[in-house]
Write a protein that holds these residues in place. Structure first.
Motif, mmCIF file in Angstrom:
data_model
loop_
_atom_site.group_PDB
_atom_site.id
_atom_site.type_symbol
_atom_site.label_atom_id
_atom_site.label_comp_id
_atom_site.label_asym_id
_atom_site.label_seq_id
_atom_site.Cartn_x
_atom_site.Cartn_y
_atom_site.Cartn_z
ATOM 1 N N GLY A 1 5.390 1.273 -2.049
ATOM 2 C CA GLY A 1 5.626 1.727 -0.685
ATOM 3 C C GLY A 1 6.957 1.206 -0.167
ATOM 4 O O GLY A 1 7.290 0.036 -0.357
ATOM 5 N N LEU B 1 8.875 2.385 6.588
ATOM 6 C CA LEU B 1 9.173 3.502 7.480
ATOM 7 C C LEU B 1 10.649 3.658 7.853
ATOM 8 O O LEU B 1 11.024 4.668 8.456
ATOM 9 C CB LEU B 1 8.370 3.333 8.780
ATOM 10 C CG LEU B 1 6.851 3.381 8.617
ATOM 11 C CD1 LEU B 1 6.168 2.958 9.916
ATOM 12 C CD2 LEU B 1 6.400 4.762 8.201
ATOM 13 N N SER C 1 6.973 12.596 2.828
ATOM 14 C CA SER C 1 7.636 11.944 3.958
ATOM 15 C C SER C 1 9.094 11.720 3.584
ATOM 16 O O SER C 1 9.501 11.999 2.453
ATOM 17 C CB SER C 1 6.951 10.616 4.303
ATOM 18 O OG SER C 1 7.434 10.121 5.539
ATOM 19 N N GLY D 1 6.536 4.992 3.288
ATOM 20 C CA GLY D 1 5.307 4.524 3.918
ATOM 21 C C GLY D 1 4.506 3.693 2.944
ATOM 22 O O GLY D 1 5.038 2.803 2.277
ATOM 23 N N ASP D 2 3.206 4.004 2.844
ATOM 24 C CA ASP D 2 2.306 3.276 1.941
ATOM 25 C C ASP D 2 1.786 4.225 0.868
ATOM 26 O O ASP D 2 1.534 5.397 1.145
ATOM 27 C CB ASP D 2 1.130 2.692 2.731
ATOM 28 C CG ASP D 2 0.252 1.805 1.865
ATOM 29 O OD1 ASP D 2 0.563 0.609 1.750
ATOM 30 O OD2 ASP D 2 -0.733 2.318 1.296
ATOM 31 N N CYS E 1 -1.662 6.619 1.399
ATOM 32 C CA CYS E 1 -1.869 7.452 2.584
ATOM 33 C C CYS E 1 -1.796 8.943 2.278
ATOM 34 O O CYS E 1 -1.930 9.766 3.184
ATOM 35 C CB CYS E 1 -0.850 7.086 3.663
ATOM 36 S SG CYS E 1 -1.157 5.469 4.406
ATOM 37 N N HIS F 1 1.895 -2.246 -1.538
ATOM 38 C CA HIS F 1 1.719 -1.622 -0.224
ATOM 39 C C HIS F 1 2.885 -1.910 0.725
ATOM 40 O O HIS F 1 3.713 -2.796 0.480
ATOM 41 C CB HIS F 1 0.410 -2.103 0.397
ATOM 42 C CG HIS F 1 -0.799 -1.688 -0.384
ATOM 43 N ND1 HIS F 1 -1.323 -0.419 -0.324
ATOM 44 C CD2 HIS F 1 -1.579 -2.379 -1.263
ATOM 45 C CE1 HIS F 1 -2.369 -0.332 -1.128
ATOM 46 N NE2 HIS F 1 -2.551 -1.512 -1.710
ATOM 47 N N ASN F 2 2.892 -1.132 1.817
ATOM 48 C CA ASN F 2 3.916 -1.301 2.843
ATOM 49 C C ASN F 2 3.403 -0.658 4.132
ATOM 50 O O ASN F 2 2.309 -0.104 4.178
ATOM 51 C CB ASN F 2 5.245 -0.673 2.398
ATOM 52 C CG ASN F 2 6.456 -1.379 2.988
ATOM 53 O OD1 ASN F 2 6.464 -1.724 4.166
ATOM 54 N ND2 ASN F 2 7.487 -1.578 2.178
ATOM 55 N N SER G 1 2.906 1.985 7.160
ATOM 56 C CA SER G 1 2.830 3.446 7.229
ATOM 57 C C SER G 1 2.615 3.864 8.676
ATOM 58 O O SER G 1 2.262 3.055 9.529
ATOM 59 C CB SER G 1 1.687 3.973 6.362
ATOM 60 O OG SER G 1 0.443 3.755 7.012
#
Length: 281
Positions: free
Chosen positions: A7, A10, A37, A84-85, A88, A110-111, A113
């Protein structure tokens, strides 16, 4: 030998986590998925920051030719970068399943989102129901499958996060009829367009899932970035507001509590005609 699904957060190239950056630097191949995205920086910025060549993976590659991404992970480390993650979007879940079936080790990093960052408007994340997607309407296709989900959420007093459509590398069918492969310019749905389509959906169904002139909504743009913009009001009010550049998303409120409203009121359109479903402590 690992397929890392990383991820990116944003904002820009600096939003990757330390763990994510270390994984990217260990990889022989790096792919960037850019159709669910987008980041506001180009591929060159990512390459300069990560010190790696980045291959853009379009929709066709991710959905129909995914083996180009995960098969090399049997011989070395590969990273698929996701804005994002990673969890998602069902697209990335499908990638994980196919890679594992192929015998590839998969590791998620992860990150942030939009599904978490949406809470910055003051609405509590545990008060959200099903997330819905709002697709672009056209002359021949005006789907409203999101409508009953919004109705269900609001019937239970829950907020609804609406993720807005993105069209990237869409084929020009008129050009294809003439034997030419041409892609249309990218399009990113605005809060304004989403509000207009939601109003149309309520007019079509007429079941009172929400009121265009009274239900409180929150429009948000460029979440997690220095110039993020948040405006609250009714759908009729939001359709005329200036949210600026993409990406946008929209929340249709359910029952709101005093603490939530204390935050949301900071973003209200002046003179808004919204009415709360329930106002409680």
């Amino acid at each position: 030998m690992v397929l890392y699904i990383v991820g990116l957060g944003l904002g820009d190239e600096r939003d990757v986590t330390v763990r994510g950056l270390e994984a990217i630097k260990s990889c022989d191949k790096v792919f960037l998925e850019m159709y669910t995205s987008i980041l506001r920086v180009d591929k060159a910025r990512l390459e300069a920051y990560y010190g790696k060549e980045v291959v853009v993976a379009d929709r066709n590659m991710v959905e129909s030719e995914a083996e180009q991404i995960y098969e090399p992970a049997r011989e070395g480390n590969v990273a698929m970068l996701v804005v994002g993650d990673p969890v998602c979007a069902t697209t990335h879940t499908d990638m994980m399943l196919r890679a594992k079936e192929f015998g590839v080790k998969v590791e998620l990093i992860h990150n942030a989102s939009a599904m978490g960052a949406a809470g910055c408007c003051g609405l509590q994340l545990y008060s959200f129901g099903q997330t819905v997607s709002i697709p672009f309407f056209d002359d021949n296709w005006r789907p409203t499958s999101f409508y009953p989900k919004i109705k269900y959420n609001r019937g239970g007093g829950m907020h609804t996060l609406c993720l807005l459509d993105i069209k990237v590398k869409e084929p020009d069918f008129e050009a294809m009829k003439r034997g030419r492969t041409v892609f249309l310019p990218p399009r990113y749905m605005s809060v304004n367009t989403a509000a207009e389509q939601l109003i149309e959906a309520e007019e079509k169904h007429g079941e009172g899932a929400y009121s265009p002139k009274e239900t409180l909504c929150v429009g948000m743009a460029r979440l997690g970035q220095p110039d993020q913009r948040i405006i609250a009001g009714t759908l009729e009010e939001l359709k005329t507001q200036d949210f600026g550049e993409p990406l946008h998303c929209l929340i249709i409120c359910g029952e709101t509590h005093d603490l939530e409203m204390e935050m949301v009121k900071e973003f209200l359109v002046e003179g808004s005609t919204y009415k709360l479903d329930v106002q409680s402590s």
